[in-house]
Design a protein around this motif. Structure first.
Motif, PDB file in Angstrom:
ATOM      1  N   LEU A   1       8.065  -7.382   4.866  1.00  0.00           N
ATOM      2  CA  LEU A   1       7.461  -6.154   5.357  1.00  0.00           C
ATOM      3  C   LEU A   1       6.604  -5.553   4.255  1.00  0.00           C
ATOM      4  CD1 LEU A   1       7.163  -3.907   7.499  1.00  0.00           C
ATOM      5  CD2 LEU A   1       9.223  -2.859   6.533  1.00  0.00           C
ATOM      6  N   PHE A   2       5.318  -5.346   4.546  1.00  0.00           N
ATOM      7  CA  PHE A   2       4.385  -4.766   3.588  1.00  0.00           C
ATOM      8  C   PHE A   2       4.072  -3.341   4.037  1.00  0.00           C
ATOM      9  CE2 PHE A   2       3.712  -9.313   3.964  1.00  0.00           C
ATOM     10  CZ  PHE A   2       3.725  -9.754   2.644  1.00  0.00           C
ATOM     11  N   ILE A   3       4.448  -2.370   3.234  1.00  0.00           N
ATOM     12  CA  ILE A   3       4.214  -0.967   3.573  1.00  0.00           C
ATOM     13  C   ILE A   3       3.101  -0.434   2.675  1.00  0.00           C
ATOM     14  CG2 ILE A   3       5.217   1.328   3.765  1.00  0.00           C
ATOM     15  CD1 ILE A   3       7.912   0.053   4.200  1.00  0.00           C
ATOM     16  N   GLU A   4       1.933  -0.189   3.252  1.00  0.00           N
ATOM     17  CA  GLU A   4       0.760   0.213   2.483  1.00  0.00           C
ATOM     18  C   GLU A   4       0.707   1.728   2.301  1.00  0.00           C
ATOM     19  OE1 GLU A   4      -2.745  -1.393   4.260  1.00  0.00           O
ATOM     20  OE2 GLU A   4      -2.206  -3.460   3.756  1.00  0.00           O
ATOM     21  N   SER A   5       0.235   2.160   1.131  1.00  0.00           N
ATOM     22  CA  SER A   5       0.068   3.597   0.880  1.00  0.00           C
ATOM     23  C   SER A   5      -0.923   3.860  -0.255  1.00  0.00           C
ATOM     24  CB  SER A   5       1.421   4.239   0.527  1.00  0.00           C
ATOM     25  OG  SER A   5       1.958   3.667  -0.659  1.00  0.00           O
ATOM     26  N   GLU A   6      -1.618   2.826  -0.708  1.00  0.00           N
ATOM     27  CA  GLU A   6      -2.413   2.915  -1.932  1.00  0.00           C
ATOM     28  C   GLU A   6      -3.650   3.802  -1.776  1.00  0.00           C
ATOM     29  OE1 GLU A   6      -1.524   0.094  -0.512  1.00  0.00           O
ATOM     30  OE2 GLU A   6      -0.158  -0.900  -1.901  1.00  0.00           O
ATOM     31  N   ASP A   7      -4.103   4.316  -2.908  1.00  0.00           N
ATOM     32  CA  ASP A   7      -5.361   5.038  -3.023  1.00  0.00           C
ATOM     33  C   ASP A   7      -6.497   4.050  -2.776  1.00  0.00           C
ATOM     34  OD1 ASP A   7      -7.625   6.430  -3.769  1.00  0.00           O
ATOM     35  OD2 ASP A   7      -6.924   6.910  -5.791  1.00  0.00           O
ATOM     36  N   PRO A   8      -7.391   4.298  -1.790  1.00  0.00           N
ATOM     37  CA  PRO A   8      -8.495   3.366  -1.531  1.00  0.00           C
ATOM     38  C   PRO A   8      -9.410   3.149  -2.730  1.00  0.00           C
ATOM     39  CG  PRO A   8      -8.262   4.934   0.272  1.00  0.00           C
ATOM     40  CD  PRO A   8      -7.362   5.409  -0.839  1.00  0.00           C
ATOM     41  N   ASP A   9      -9.471   4.137  -3.629  1.00  0.00           N
ATOM     42  CA  ASP A   9     -10.302   4.018  -4.833  1.00  0.00           C
ATOM     43  C   ASP A   9      -9.462   3.779  -6.090  1.00  0.00           C
ATOM     44  OD1 ASP A   9     -12.900   4.517  -3.681  1.00  0.00           O
ATOM     45  OD2 ASP A   9     -12.288   6.592  -3.411  1.00  0.00           O
ATOM     46  N   GLY A  10      -8.220   3.404  -5.912  1.00  0.00           N
ATOM     47  CA  GLY A  10      -7.280   3.366  -7.026  1.00  0.00           C
ATOM     48  C   GLY A  10      -7.559   2.345  -8.103  1.00  0.00           C
ATOM     49  N   MET A  11      -8.347   1.307  -7.796  1.00  0.00           N
ATOM     50  CA  MET A  11      -8.645   0.283  -8.797  1.00  0.00           C
ATOM     51  C   MET A  11     -10.099   0.365  -9.274  1.00  0.00           C
ATOM     52  SD  MET A  11      -5.802  -1.299  -9.296  1.00  0.00           S
ATOM     53  CE  MET A  11      -6.121  -2.922  -9.997  1.00  0.00           C
ATOM     54  N   LYS A  12     -10.749   1.477  -8.967  1.00  0.00           N
ATOM     55  CA  LYS A  12     -12.137   1.651  -9.382  1.00  0.00           C
ATOM     56  C   LYS A  12     -12.241   1.619 -10.900  1.00  0.00           C
ATOM     57  CE  LYS A  12     -16.125   4.659  -8.589  1.00  0.00           C
ATOM     58  NZ  LYS A  12     -16.601   5.900  -7.929  1.00  0.00           N
ATOM     59  N   GLY A  13     -13.179   0.836 -11.410  1.00  0.00           N
ATOM     60  CA  GLY A  13     -13.383   0.761 -12.852  1.00  0.00           C
ATOM     61  C   GLY A  13     -12.845  -0.497 -13.494  1.00  0.00           C
ATOM     62  N   VAL A  14     -12.076  -1.304 -12.760  1.00  0.00           N
ATOM     63  CA  VAL A  14     -11.578  -2.551 -13.339  1.00  0.00           C
ATOM     64  C   VAL A  14     -12.701  -3.589 -13.331  1.00  0.00           C
ATOM     65  CG1 VAL A  14      -9.244  -2.055 -12.557  1.00  0.00           C
ATOM     66  CG2 VAL A  14     -10.713  -3.530 -11.170  1.00  0.00           C
TER      67      VAL A  14
ATOM     68  N   ALA B   1      -0.097  10.178  -1.589  1.00  0.00           N
ATOM     69  CA  ALA B   1      -0.770  11.452  -1.849  1.00  0.00           C
ATOM     70  C   ALA B   1      -2.276  11.273  -2.055  1.00  0.00           C
ATOM     71  CB  ALA B   1      -0.146  12.124  -3.066  1.00  0.00           C
ATOM     72  N   ALA B   2      -2.667  10.296  -2.875  1.00  0.00           N
ATOM     73  CA  ALA B   2      -4.093  10.085  -3.143  1.00  0.00           C
ATOM     74  C   ALA B   2      -4.818   9.607  -1.895  1.00  0.00           C
ATOM     75  CB  ALA B   2      -4.266   9.076  -4.279  1.00  0.00           C
ATOM     76  N   TRP B   3      -4.173   8.736  -1.134  1.00  0.00           N
ATOM     77  CA  TRP B   3      -4.769   8.247   0.115  1.00  0.00           C
ATOM     78  C   TRP B   3      -4.957   9.415   1.082  1.00  0.00           C
ATOM     79  CZ3 TRP B   3      -1.789   5.054   4.312  1.00  0.00           C
ATOM     80  CH2 TRP B   3      -2.660   4.698   5.358  1.00  0.00           C
ATOM     81  N   ALA B   4      -3.922  10.238   1.232  1.00  0.00           N
ATOM     82  CA  ALA B   4      -3.992  11.368   2.163  1.00  0.00           C
ATOM     83  C   ALA B   4      -5.130  12.324   1.790  1.00  0.00           C
ATOM     84  CB  ALA B   4      -2.662  12.111   2.184  1.00  0.00           C
ATOM     85  N   LYS B   5      -5.298  12.581   0.499  1.00  0.00           N
ATOM     86  CA  LYS B   5      -6.365  13.477   0.057  1.00  0.00           C
ATOM     87  C   LYS B   5      -7.747  12.847   0.256  1.00  0.00           C
ATOM     88  CE  LYS B   5      -6.608  16.893  -1.912  1.00  0.00           C
ATOM     89  NZ  LYS B   5      -7.028  18.224  -1.368  1.00  0.00           N
ATOM     90  N   LYS B   6      -7.827  11.530   0.203  1.00  0.00           N
ATOM     91  CA  LYS B   6      -9.088  10.844   0.474  1.00  0.00           C
ATOM     92  C   LYS B   6      -9.471  11.027   1.939  1.00  0.00           C
ATOM     93  CE  LYS B   6     -12.458   7.814  -0.309  1.00  0.00           C
ATOM     94  NZ  LYS B   6     -13.553   8.013  -1.283  1.00  0.00           N
ATOM     95  N   VAL B   7      -8.486  10.928   2.829  1.00  0.00           N
ATOM     96  CA  VAL B   7      -8.742  11.045   4.267  1.00  0.00           C
ATOM     97  C   VAL B   7      -8.989  12.493   4.664  1.00  0.00           C
ATOM     98  CG1 VAL B   7      -7.789  10.619   6.571  1.00  0.00           C
ATOM     99  CG2 VAL B   7      -7.378   8.971   4.741  1.00  0.00           C
ATOM    100  N   PHE B   8      -8.224  13.419   4.045  1.00  0.00           N
ATOM    101  CA  PHE B   8      -8.328  14.847   4.383  1.00  0.00           C
ATOM    102  C   PHE B   8      -8.593  15.660   3.107  1.00  0.00           C
ATOM    103  CE2 PHE B   8      -5.275  12.971   7.474  1.00  0.00           C
ATOM    104  CZ  PHE B   8      -6.025  13.149   8.638  1.00  0.00           C
ATOM    105  N   PRO B   9      -9.787  15.570   2.561  1.00  0.00           N
ATOM    106  CA  PRO B   9     -10.073  16.187   1.258  1.00  0.00           C
ATOM    107  C   PRO B   9     -10.018  17.713   1.250  1.00  0.00           C
ATOM    108  CG  PRO B   9     -12.093  15.378   2.283  1.00  0.00           C
ATOM    109  CD  PRO B   9     -10.952  14.854   3.099  1.00  0.00           C
ATOM    110  N   ASP B  10     -10.149  18.343   2.409  1.00  0.00           N
ATOM    111  CA  ASP B  10     -10.179  19.810   2.457  1.00  0.00           C
ATOM    112  C   ASP B  10      -8.795  20.443   2.601  1.00  0.00           C
ATOM    113  OD1 ASP B  10     -12.951  19.746   2.294  1.00  0.00           O
ATOM    114  OD2 ASP B  10     -13.191  19.603   4.467  1.00  0.00           O
ATOM    115  N   LEU B  11      -7.762  19.604   2.727  1.00  0.00           N
ATOM    116  CA  LEU B  11      -6.404  20.120   2.895  1.00  0.00           C
ATOM    117  C   LEU B  11      -5.636  20.066   1.584  1.00  0.00           C
ATOM    118  CD1 LEU B  11      -5.394  18.422   6.290  1.00  0.00           C
ATOM    119  CD2 LEU B  11      -6.390  20.686   5.934  1.00  0.00           C
TER     120      LEU B  11
END
Length: 408
Positions: free
Chosen positions: A97-110, A147-157
């Protein structure tokens, strides 16, 4: 989010997604974002009869540090303990079972080149174990809000409200927000199977895609290919649902038989970076050109991972008026965004998209037209004006999708 509803969601993933049976070994791969929910999943696995359940925790910020500071040589090495874990999974045909929750931009800069080369080097070291598991174990991909993913989807909340909002969206699109999610999935699965039956009755040889954004594309299908959707079966006959949510009816096209150009309609999150507003051109069945406003270098590296990475492994048909698309939410996550509208996948195809696939070896499936690759990456091309036409062996043209939705 109510704990009672999250428990129903956990049960859905275990009972319908994995379909855990008595005595089975289960591995849960998850980030650190929702430990209480993961514990609920583990308990549901044991209630379903699991003999042993192991959680493989991940933490994206630490993974990024490894990518930045470890040498390419060390990133490319399968450690003895890593290989022992793969061997154990293959020996037990472990449910995964793979449960995803990662920041979509979390590996930016590698370093994209460094990570691509490391992945290429690792693939042959684990391939024998992946091959042993292929079509012999139950697996499922689902999600919880980070948390980071949620803020990416809903940045104003606020962070708390964004997580709550993303939980609501995940449960709604996964058909897990009602009184009986498992019953809802059975009904949904039955509807998807009816679509498959009709498409398989047509004996299609090709699909043609056209939309106003410039997509003009034709892909050929395997002679003994079939469309699939919803639940799948292992070679041993155990039923499971690999993706929750899922809206797609899909097949694996003939490797190396595609012509034309397709334009993306949603961003692609690949290895922790976003690729946006891109196009992919096929000539002679292979990708010959890619362009992107953002992430073009990442896209070029992706299609060059191996020979099969530049060919298609999947064509998925999804109506534009899907629950995910109608939610109006851009998830920045392939599991959800790929089920919002039609998509294609570069890389590995599915053996189960051949009639009587269980009678053939992996090599025989490859000879019959199933693409082989170390990657399988979905990208979205569906639009409100997308038209898909099926072509039969006799040359008859059948409307499959009209103005974005089913034509039948």
């Amino acid at each position: 989010m109510r704990k009672s509803q999250l428990k129903k969601y956990a049960k859905l993933l275990v009972k319908a997604g994995l379909n855990v049976k008595k005595g089975q070994t289960v591995f849960v791969q998850a980030g650190l974002d929702q430990p209480e929910f993961v514990a609920t999943v583990v308990e549901e696995c044991y209630k379903a009869g699991a003999r042993e359940v192991y959680v493989e925790w991940s933490y994206q910020p630490a993974e990024k540090l490894n990518a930045l500071y470890m040498s390419q040589e060390d990133l490319s090495r399968l450690t003895p303990w890593g290989e022992a874990k793969w061997a154990y999974k293959a020996e037990k045909y472990a449910c995964r079972l793979f449960i995803e929750s990662e920041d979509p931009d979390g590996m930016k800069g590698v370093d994209v080149q460094k990570m691509s080369e490391a992945r290429k080097a690792l693939f042959p070291q684990v391939k024998k174990y992946r091959d042993l598991l292929e079509n012999r174990h139950q697996w499922c991909i689902a999600a919880v809000p980070g948390a980071a993913w949620a803020k990416k989807v809903f940045p104003d909340l606020s962070e708390k409200r964004a997580i709550e909002k993303l939980w609501q969206a995940i449960l709604y699109t996964s058909r897990a927000d009602g009184k009986n999610p498992i019953a809802a999935w059975k009904e949904h699965n039955a509807n998807l199977k009816k679509r498959c039956e009709y498409l398989n009755s047509l004996s299609l040889t090709a699909l043609e895609y056209k939309s106003a954004n410039g997509t003009d594309f034709k892909v050929w299908l395997n002679e003994d290919g079939v469309f699939a959707a919803g639940s799948e079966k292992t070679r041993g006959g155990r039923v499971f649902h690999p993706n929750i949510p899922s809206e797609e009816v899909f097949t694996s096209p003939k490797a190396g038989k595609a012509e034309g150009i397709v334009y993306s309609t949603k961003p692609l999150s690949y290895q922790g970076e976003l690729i946006e507003n891109f196009s992919v051109r096929f000539t002679g069945g292979k990708v010959t050109e890619v362009k992107a406003e953002k992430g073009e270098e990442q896209l070029k590296k992706m299609v060059a991972m191996d020979e099969g990475a530049a060919m298609l492994g999947e064509c998925a048909i999804i109506p534009f008026d899907s629950p995910i698309n109608n939610s109006g939410i851009l998830f920045y996550n392939t599991l959800f965004d790929e089920n919002a509208s039609c998509h294609l996948a570069l890389g590995k195809g599915f053996n189960e998209c051949l009639k009587d696939y269980d009678k053939y070896s992996d090599e025989e499936c490859k000879r019959r037209g199933i693409n082989e690759s170390m990657i399988h990456v979905d990208f979205m091309i569906g639009s409100r004006d997308m038209n898909i036409t099926g072509v039969t062996a006799s040359g008859e043209r059948v409307a499959i999708l009209k103005d974005g939705n089913w034509a039948f």
